[in-house]
Scaffold this motif. Structure first.
Motif, PDB file in Angstrom:
ATOM      1  N   ALA A   1      -7.078  33.380  12.536  1.00  0.00           N
ATOM      2  CA  ALA A   1      -5.721  33.306  11.987  1.00  0.00           C
ATOM      3  C   ALA A   1      -4.698  32.763  12.983  1.00  0.00           C
ATOM      4  O   ALA A   1      -3.502  32.752  12.690  1.00  0.00           O
TER       5      ALA A   1
ATOM      6  N   ARG B   1      -3.284  44.349  -1.431  1.00  0.00           N
ATOM      7  CA  ARG B   1      -3.689  44.081  -0.052  1.00  0.00           C
ATOM      8  C   ARG B   1      -2.468  43.662   0.770  1.00  0.00           C
ATOM      9  O   ARG B   1      -1.407  43.395   0.248  1.00  0.00           O
TER      10      ARG B   1
ATOM     11  N   GLY C   1      -9.061  35.947   5.623  1.00  0.00           N
ATOM     12  CA  GLY C   1      -8.477  35.741   4.310  1.00  0.00           C
ATOM     13  C   GLY C   1      -8.373  34.262   4.012  1.00  0.00           C
ATOM     14  O   GLY C   1      -8.716  33.417   4.842  1.00  0.00           O
TER      15      GLY C   1
ATOM     16  N   TRP D   1      -0.273  37.052   9.015  1.00  0.00           N
ATOM     17  CA  TRP D   1      -0.128  35.626   9.305  1.00  0.00           C
ATOM     18  C   TRP D   1       0.439  35.427  10.708  1.00  0.00           C
ATOM     19  O   TRP D   1       1.229  36.244  11.184  1.00  0.00           O
TER      20      TRP D   1
ATOM     21  N   ASP E   1      -6.239  30.792   3.187  1.00  0.00           N
ATOM     22  CA  ASP E   1      -5.034  30.167   3.758  1.00  0.00           C
ATOM     23  C   ASP E   1      -4.852  30.461   5.242  1.00  0.00           C
ATOM     24  O   ASP E   1      -3.742  30.458   5.764  1.00  0.00           O
TER      25      ASP E   1
ATOM     26  N   GLU F   1      -1.454  40.855   3.914  1.00  0.00           N
ATOM     27  CA  GLU F   1      -1.881  39.669   4.648  1.00  0.00           C
ATOM     28  C   GLU F   1      -1.198  39.678   6.011  1.00  0.00           C
ATOM     29  O   GLU F   1      -0.046  40.086   6.128  1.00  0.00           O
TER      30      GLU F   1
ATOM     31  N   PHE G   1      -6.769  39.356   5.645  1.00  0.00           N
ATOM     32  CA  PHE G   1      -6.563  40.274   4.536  1.00  0.00           C
ATOM     33  C   PHE G   1      -6.816  41.688   5.051  1.00  0.00           C
ATOM     34  O   PHE G   1      -7.781  41.934   5.777  1.00  0.00           O
TER      35      PHE G   1
ATOM     36  N   TRP H   1       2.996  31.242   8.595  1.00  0.00           N
ATOM     37  CA  TRP H   1       3.759  31.823   7.489  1.00  0.00           C
ATOM     38  C   TRP H   1       4.982  30.959   7.174  1.00  0.00           C
ATOM     39  O   TRP H   1       5.252  30.644   6.016  1.00  0.00           O
TER      40      TRP H   1
ATOM     41  N   CYS I   1      -5.056  33.254   6.926  1.00  0.00           N
ATOM     42  CA  CYS I   1      -4.436  34.525   7.291  1.00  0.00           C
ATOM     43  C   CYS I   1      -5.524  35.582   7.251  1.00  0.00           C
ATOM     44  O   CYS I   1      -6.682  35.272   6.965  1.00  0.00           O
TER      45      CYS I   1
END
Length: 145
Positions: free
Chosen positions: A97, A111, A35, A115, A37, A113, A41, A120, A39
């Motif tokens: 991640a 969705r 994903g 993290w 950032d 996420e 998805f 986070w 992280c």
């Protein structure tokens, strides 16, 4: 619709319990991918199909479109819940991640996420400082309150 924030731990084999609040909507198998950032998805199969259809509309002749499509599809994995409500996150996704021990599941509408807890916490620590600016920029995306 997915919403909420849930902390869990990942075991040494890369398995993690999916929050009970999310399991019913996700079903027994679903898609997990890289994903934005840093992280991960998580998509239901139906949402993933919608996402893939959008990716198919991107022009093959555009380098950014190819890169964007490759980013999401190359790391995608079909995962299945075990009897304990856990999934095995592939090592390439755990590394991407930085998932080591403590993780956070975040519901964000269509969705979920996943993290690392550290990432986070770093991300949300900036919310108060930046939220006014972020909110102002939503107008340019056609979103008004």
């Amino acid at each position: 619709m997915f919403m909420g924030e849930y902390g869990h731990t990942i075991d040494a084999k890369g398995r993690i319990i999916v929050p009970a609040k999310f399991r019913e909507s996700l079903g027994d198998n679903f898609i997990i991918t890289k994903g934005l950032d840093n992280c991960l998805f998580v998509y239901t199969n139906e949402e993933w199909q919608r996402f893939e259809e959008k990716l198919k509309t991107l022009p093959l002749t555009n380098k950014n479109a190819r890169t964007f499509t490759r980013f999401f599809l190359a790391g995608a994995a079909d995962v299945e819940l075990d009897k304990q409500g856990r999934i095995l996150i592939p090592s390439v996704l755990r590394e991407f991640a930085s998932l080591q021990k403590d993780v956070v599941f975040v519901g964000v509408g269509s969705r979920i996420e996943i993290w690392s807890k550290e990432s986070w916490n770093d991300s949300i620590s900036n919310y108060d400082d930046n939220m006014d600016e972020v909110a102002e920029n939503m107008d340019s995306l056609g979103f008004t309150i």
